[in-house]
Design an enzyme around this catalytic site. Structure first.
Site, PDB file in Angstrom:
ATOM      1  N   ASP A 132     -22.717  -7.790 -10.346  1.00  0.00           N
ATOM      2  CA  ASP A 132     -23.606  -6.964  -9.522  1.00  0.00           C
ATOM      3  C   ASP A 132     -24.845  -6.587 -10.336  1.00  0.00           C
ATOM      4  OD1 ASP A 132     -23.676  -5.124  -6.901  1.00  0.00           O
ATOM      5  OD2 ASP A 132     -24.464  -3.969  -8.596  1.00  0.00           O
ATOM      6  N   LYS A 142     -30.289  -7.054  -5.484  1.00  0.00           N
ATOM      7  CA  LYS A 142     -30.789  -6.079  -4.505  1.00  0.00           C
ATOM      8  C   LYS A 142     -32.308  -6.029  -4.509  1.00  0.00           C
ATOM      9  CE  LYS A 142     -26.854  -3.300  -6.081  1.00  0.00           C
ATOM     10  NZ  LYS A 142     -26.839  -3.442  -7.556  1.00  0.00           N
ATOM     11  N   HIS A 151     -31.622  -2.067  -1.599  1.00  0.00           N
ATOM     12  CA  HIS A 151     -31.060  -1.180  -2.627  1.00  0.00           C
ATOM     13  C   HIS A 151     -30.967   0.275  -2.139  1.00  0.00           C
ATOM     14  CE1 HIS A 151     -30.706  -0.984  -7.303  1.00  0.00           C
ATOM     15  NE2 HIS A 151     -29.930  -0.086  -6.752  1.00  0.00           N
TER      16      HIS A 151
HETATM   17  N1  LIG Z   1     -26.565   0.593  -5.598  1.00  0.00           N
HETATM   18  C1  LIG Z   1     -26.819   1.585  -6.413  1.00  0.00           C
HETATM   19  O1  LIG Z   1     -27.686   2.425  -6.133  1.00  0.00           O
HETATM   20  C2  LIG Z   1     -26.069   1.704  -7.706  1.00  0.00           C
HETATM   21  C3  LIG Z   1     -26.176   2.852  -8.499  1.00  0.00           C
HETATM   22  C4  LIG Z   1     -25.430   2.925  -9.677  1.00  0.00           C
HETATM   23  C5  LIG Z   1     -24.605   1.874 -10.049  1.00  0.00           C
HETATM   24  N2  LIG Z   1     -24.535   0.737  -9.251  1.00  0.00           N
HETATM   25  C6  LIG Z   1     -23.678  -0.412  -9.620  1.00  0.00           C
HETATM   26  O2  LIG Z   1     -22.377   0.053  -9.961  1.00  0.00           O
HETATM   27  C7  LIG Z   1     -22.051  -0.423 -11.282  1.00  0.00           C
HETATM   28  C8  LIG Z   1     -21.110   0.531 -11.983  1.00  0.00           C
HETATM   29  O3  LIG Z   1     -21.657   1.836 -12.034  1.00  0.00           O
HETATM   30  P1  LIG Z   1     -22.267   2.500 -13.372  1.00  0.00           P
HETATM   31  O4  LIG Z   1     -22.637   1.443 -14.334  1.00  0.00           O
HETATM   32  O5  LIG Z   1     -23.302   3.452 -12.947  1.00  0.00           O
HETATM   33  O6  LIG Z   1     -21.078   3.402 -13.920  1.00  0.00           O
HETATM   34  P2  LIG Z   1     -19.508   3.198 -14.180  1.00  0.00           P
HETATM   35  O7  LIG Z   1     -19.112   1.787 -14.071  1.00  0.00           O
HETATM   36  O8  LIG Z   1     -18.826   4.238 -13.342  1.00  0.00           O
HETATM   37  O9  LIG Z   1     -19.366   3.690 -15.700  1.00  0.00           O
HETATM   38  C9  LIG Z   1     -19.988   3.016 -16.764  1.00  0.00           C
HETATM   39  C10 LIG Z   1     -19.951   3.922 -17.989  1.00  0.00           C
HETATM   40  O10 LIG Z   1     -18.597   4.214 -18.339  1.00  0.00           O
HETATM   41  C11 LIG Z   1     -18.296   3.734 -19.653  1.00  0.00           C
HETATM   42  N3  LIG Z   1     -16.989   3.062 -19.560  1.00  0.00           N
HETATM   43  C12 LIG Z   1     -16.715   1.909 -18.894  1.00  0.00           C
HETATM   44  N4  LIG Z   1     -15.417   1.608 -18.966  1.00  0.00           N
HETATM   45  C13 LIG Z   1     -14.839   2.578 -19.720  1.00  0.00           C
HETATM   46  C14 LIG Z   1     -13.510   2.800 -20.141  1.00  0.00           C
HETATM   47  N5  LIG Z   1     -12.542   1.958 -19.808  1.00  0.00           N
HETATM   48  N6  LIG Z   1     -13.263   3.919 -20.886  1.00  0.00           N
HETATM   49  C15 LIG Z   1     -14.257   4.764 -21.211  1.00  0.00           C
HETATM   50  N7  LIG Z   1     -15.535   4.600 -20.814  1.00  0.00           N
HETATM   51  C16 LIG Z   1     -15.832   3.512 -20.084  1.00  0.00           C
HETATM   52  C17 LIG Z   1     -19.402   2.773 -20.006  1.00  0.00           C
HETATM   53  O11 LIG Z   1     -19.692   2.835 -21.388  1.00  0.00           O
HETATM   54  P3  LIG Z   1     -19.871   1.484 -22.290  1.00  0.00           P
HETATM   55  O12 LIG Z   1     -20.837   0.592 -21.570  1.00  0.00           O
HETATM   56  O13 LIG Z   1     -20.399   2.021 -23.575  1.00  0.00           O
HETATM   57  O14 LIG Z   1     -18.500   0.876 -22.404  1.00  0.00           O
HETATM   58  C18 LIG Z   1     -20.596   3.324 -19.211  1.00  0.00           C
HETATM   59  O15 LIG Z   1     -21.208   4.378 -19.913  1.00  0.00           O
HETATM   60  C19 LIG Z   1     -23.433  -0.542 -11.944  1.00  0.00           C
HETATM   61  O16 LIG Z   1     -23.389  -1.295 -13.144  1.00  0.00           O
HETATM   62  C20 LIG Z   1     -24.208  -1.184 -10.830  1.00  0.00           C
HETATM   63  O17 LIG Z   1     -23.897  -2.552 -10.738  1.00  0.00           O
HETATM   64  C21 LIG Z   1     -25.265   0.660  -8.102  1.00  0.00           C
END
Ligand SMILES: NC(=O)c1ccc[n+]([C@@H]2O[C@H](COP(=O)([O-])OP(=O)(O)OC[C@H]3O[C@@H](n4cnc5c(N)ncnc54)[C@H](OP(=O)(O)O)[C@@H]3O)[C@@H](O)[C@H]2O)c1
Length: 284
Positions: free
Chosen positions: A48, A78, A111
């Site tokens: 994604d 997006k 998006h």
């Molecule tokens: N459409 C939208 O508006 C929108 C908005 C936000 C996100 N998204 C999508 O959703 C995806 C995921 O959301 P996100 O990246 O915001 O947040 P997330 O996946 O909820 O969390 C990522 C964070 O958690 C840490 N982490 C990951 N796995 C872990 C584990 N097993 N134990 C401890 N910490 C952990 C990562 O650190 P490290 O990297 O240091 O491991 C990073 O700081 C995004 O990458 C994107 O593709 C879309």
């Protein structure tokens, strides 16, 4: 690691999507090819990304150097916020396809709805995504951050129902109203920031359940999403966590655990991101 067990869900257009993927929000462009390559090695096949993340070229590079057959990958991107007008959207989509190096993208999303911009017109933007699907370059199309009223408007004014609605969902913001509106319309929910960017991992209820089932808080939280039927793509920059976040298919949460996690909802206060009704950011 059992990645072959990742279920495919069927979208309302008949295509399928792996329920678990890998997100690259906040992965720096210069690191994206390497980190996406590590995610492929860990077994992820669904990526994604977004124009807004600035790292589509890195994803494209990782796809090419992976040697994985194209039909085994599921790639989402997006439309960025500055490009909602049809001609701008067409150019932006051309750029996405060229940056990813793809002839066809598996899923392309609006998006953000930006209801306070463009005279509130996200319908002509949606009609432009319908063009991309009709010309075969986008296999499936969908939306992100659409509220129930936004979905109703697309249903009233166009003939194509989005395949997915990618919205913020995690234990502190369960977003049930937008989830229900999506699911009732046959739209699959993609839960963004599924572990609240790490914010739910030291929650006492989640920690307790994790200890009980012998898993990590991240695994329990991701498993909660999967059992609720949502699609997730956690982001991590470390191979250890990539593997941890994918080891979700050899345990189950019972109904009581699912209920306790759902009851952590804090409503609007639980959001980590902006409210889509108000968000009006356009990159300069
Ligand atoms: N459409 C939208 O508006 C929108 C908005 C936000 C996100 N998204 C999508 O959703 C995806 C995921 O959301 P996100 O990246 O915001 O947040 P997330 O996946 O909820 O969390 C990522 C964070 O958690 C840490 N982490 C990951 N796995 C872990 C584990 N097993 N134990 C401890 N910490 C952990 C990562 O650190 P490290 O990297 O240091 O491991 C990073 O700081 C995004 O990458 C994107 O593709 C879309």
């Amino acid at each position: 690691m059992g990645m072959t067990q990742i279920p495919n869900l069927t979208l309302n257009d008949g295509h399928t999507i792996p329920q678990l993927g890998f997100g690259v929000f906040q992965v720096p462009p210069e690191d994206t090819a390497r980190i996406t390559g590590q995610a492929f090695e860990a077994g992820y096949r669904h990526i994604d990304t977004a124009e807004m993340y600035g790292n589509e070229k890195g994803v494209g590079e990782a796809i090419r150097s992976s040697g994985i057959p194209r039909d085994e990958l599921f790639i989402t991107s997006k439309l960025n916020n500055g490009f909602h007008e049809p001609d701008a959207a067409r150019k932006a989509f051309d750029q996405t396809m060229s940056d990813l190096g793809l002839d066809q993208i598996d899923l392309f999303l609006i998006h953000w709805p930006l209801p306070t911009k463009y005279d509130g017109d996200f319908v002509s933007t949606w009609k432009t995504l319908i063009e991309f699907q009709q010309d075969g370059r986008a296999r499936s199309i969908g939306v992100s951050n659409f509220q129930p009223a936004h979905l109703e408007r697309l249903a009233a004014e166009t003939d194509v129902v989005p395949a997915v609605n990618q919205i913020e969902v995690h234990p502190y913001f369960t977003n049930e109203t937008a989830r229900a509106a999506s699911r009732d319309a046959g739209i699959l929910v993609e839960a963004w920031s599924p572990i609240a960017q790490g914010g739910v991992l030291d929650d006492p209820t989640i920690v307790k359940i994790a200890e009980h089932v012998g898993r990590t808080p991240a695994q329990v939280t991701l498993r909660w999403h999967l059992q609720r039927g949502d699609i997730v793509f956690p982001k991590s920059s470390t191979p250890e966590r990539m593997a941890e976040n994918a080891a979700l298919f050899d345990f189950e949460l019972d109904d009581q655990a699912i209920e306790s996690i759902s009851s952590l909802d804090r409503g609007e206060d639980g959001r980590t991101g902006p409210n889509p009704d108000e968000f009006d950011y356009i990159p300069s």
